[in-house]
Design a protein around this motif. Structure first.
Motif, PDB file in Angstrom:
ATOM      1  N   GLN A 174      -9.203 -16.136  28.792  1.00 54.27           N
ATOM      2  CA  GLN A 174      -9.763 -15.583  29.658  1.00 54.27           C
ATOM      3  C   GLN A 174      -8.595 -14.159  30.178  1.00 54.27           C
ATOM      4  OE1 GLN A 174      -9.039 -18.853  32.409  1.00 54.27           O
ATOM      5  NE2 GLN A 174     -11.061 -20.222  31.899  1.00 54.27           N
ATOM      6  N   LEU A 214     -12.503  -9.581  32.548  1.00 54.59           N
ATOM      7  CA  LEU A 214     -13.018 -10.316  31.543  1.00 54.59           C
ATOM      8  C   LEU A 214     -14.154 -10.499  30.771  1.00 54.59           C
ATOM      9  CD1 LEU A 214     -12.691 -13.273  34.524  1.00 54.59           C
ATOM     10  CD2 LEU A 214     -11.253 -12.905  32.735  1.00 54.59           C
ATOM     11  N   LYS A 244      -4.587 -17.489  28.787  1.00 52.98           N
ATOM     12  CA  LYS A 244      -4.555 -16.898  30.528  1.00 52.98           C
ATOM     13  C   LYS A 244      -4.024 -15.279  29.808  1.00 52.98           C
ATOM     14  CE  LYS A 244      -4.458 -21.647  32.413  1.00 52.98           C
ATOM     15  NZ  LYS A 244      -3.343 -22.831  33.221  1.00 52.98           N
TER      16      LYS A 244
END
Length: 469
Positions: free
Chosen positions: A202, A217, A421
């Motif tokens: 992500q 993304l 992340k």
């Protein structure tokens, strides 16, 4: 005796009279205290500021009592009561190593901007100097001295290296194709990002079209072997010193992997891809060819569409490799992964060794590679300011990473865990895609890849990331 170590020590001497005299006295004291280990004059340096003299030097021992020496032979003896204070600090090493002995947290090479030409591997000043010397020799009528393989002849000691490289290339394709059945690979459909885990990460670093609508993304799809081994192809030349490829004749030549073409020109014999082997060297006057042994009619190209009919040639290309090799047994996966790592290292070693002798050109704007003394004239470049060059490539000397790209990917410590992340990306490391795949399959990777993986960094939680310095 007071002992002071060699690591960037600072000696501060404060005297009641002249600071320079006290500095000379203390130097003399050090020499008398240990004359055998005292350094030479050019090994120690001093700085005088006011009444303090600071010295940086190797290991020196000083007595703790008052010092009494004659400063000048014509002056009366003077007693200086010098008080010295020694403190040292640990100088940070430029090569920080951990307890295991390898470097820590090495950053990857920066990504070059596409709106700029790639830097020259050889300094441009040296290129200009070599061209100037060639012009001088041409003006004097002197032929350019050439050594194999620059004169068209083979280098005998590199022929076995070429065969080892080709065998390692086949083993690498086979190993990656087998591991693809057990290691999931994802690729972004909008950019060149690749990720090896059970789910895509992500991290918001997509630069593909319409990335603003996805908030940078990635759009993940199932990957293939070409996402692990980036295909770099080159034109196969029967005579590298023969006629130059033009834009109109580009379809008369086969396109094969650049590593295979490099092996062929280095002495590997493949019946489907013949190559001219000279027995007499070529002669050059400056940049002009005087004698190349004449032109020989080149054989018809062996079309790559017939690869399925020849198992020997199918092993040289990644096309259809996933279907050719079935899924291995679970107990054989670590062994296959270890053999793949060894094949990967041997391929990089062989490419580096052959490129020290054989010329390989790369475009300074795009990923085109040409194996030969000079690049082709096909107008296929569409990168930065290609209109100014009429679509021609900007040829320069190639590097190993351009012929055999490492294709760095994010290192995943737990492939089945939570996805990476974007807020913690500075704590994640990277590794070549082949190394990351083999590591997840259970192989022992070389120590030189561990620094870029940042294995010594503890990944914090989301609420702790802002508290890390």
């Amino acid at each position: 005796m007071g002992f002071i170590s060699q690591r960037s020590l600072l000696y501060s001497f404060i005297s009641s009279r002249h600071a320079m005299d006290s500095g000379a006295v203390l130097l003399k004291a050090a020499k008398l205290a240990n004359p055998s280990s005292f350094p030479t004059a050019d090994c120690i340096s001093g700085v005088c500021s006011g009444s303090a003299v600071s010295f940086w030097g190797p290991t020196v021992a000083f007595p703790t009592k008052a010092l009494s020496f004659k400063v000048h032979p014509r002056r009366r003896p003077t007693i200086f009561r010098a008080v010295y204070c020694a403190s040292y600090y640990e100088k940070p090493s430029s090569k920080g190593r951990n307890q295991d002995g390898y470097l820590q947290n090495v950053d990857l090479p920066p990504v070059l901007p596409k709106q700029k030409k790639k830097p020259f591997p050889i300094p441009f000043r040296k290129i200009q100097q070599a061209a100037k010397e060639d012009r001088k020799m041409a003006q004097m009528g002197m032929e350019k001295p050439l050594e194999p393989p620059k004169n068209g002849l083979l280098v005998p000691e590199l022929v076995p290296v070429a065969y080892e490289l080709l065998d390692a290339w086949k083993a690498l394709i086979k190993g990656v194709a087998q591991l693809l059945h057990v290691i999931p690979v994802y690729g972004c459909s909008e950019c060149s990002e690749v990720h090896l885990a059970h789910a895509g990460h992500q991290i918001k670093n997509c630069l593909g079209p319409m990335n603003a609508t996805r908030r940078s993304l990635h759009s993940w799809v199932r990957g293939s072997i070409n996402d692990i081994l980036i295909p770099i192809e080159s034109y196969h030349l029967y005579d590298p010193f023969g006629r130059r490829i033009k834009h109109e004749t580009r379809f008369d030549y086969d396109r094969i992997p650049a590593i295979v073409e490099l092996c062929i020109q280095a002495g590997v014999e493949i019946p489907e891809y013949p190559s001219r082997r000279r027995t007499k060297p070529i002669r050059m006057l400056g940049r002009k060819l005087l004698d190349r042994g004449g032109f020989i009619e080149e054989p018809m190209p062996w079309r790559s569409g017939n690869t399925s009919s020849s198992s020997a040639l199918s092993d040289l290309d990644t096309y259809g490799a996933f279907e050719r090799y079935t899924q291995p047994d679970l107990h054989d996966i670590p062994r296959i992964a270890q053999e793949t790592v060894e094949a990967y290292e041997k391929v990089r070693w062989g490419v580096r060794k052959l490129m020290k002798k054989y010329t390989v050109k790369a475009c300074g704007y795009c990923s085109e590679v040409h194996v030969g003394p000079w690049g082709h004239n096909a107008k296929l470049c569409g990168e930065f300011k290609h209109q100014w060059r009429d679509g021609k490539h900007g040829w320069q000397d190639a590097t190993v990473d351009e012929v055999f790209p490492p294709n760095h990917v994010w290192h995943v410590r737990d492939p089945k865990g939570a996805p990476l992340k974007s807020g913690l990306k500075r704590f994640y490391g990277k590794a070549p895609a082949v190394i990351e795949m083999c590591l997840q399959a259970g192989a022992d990777i070389p120590d030189k890849y561990k620094p870029m993986m940042r294995l010594d960094i503890i990944i914090p939680e989301d609420d702790e990331a802002t508290l890390v310095a």
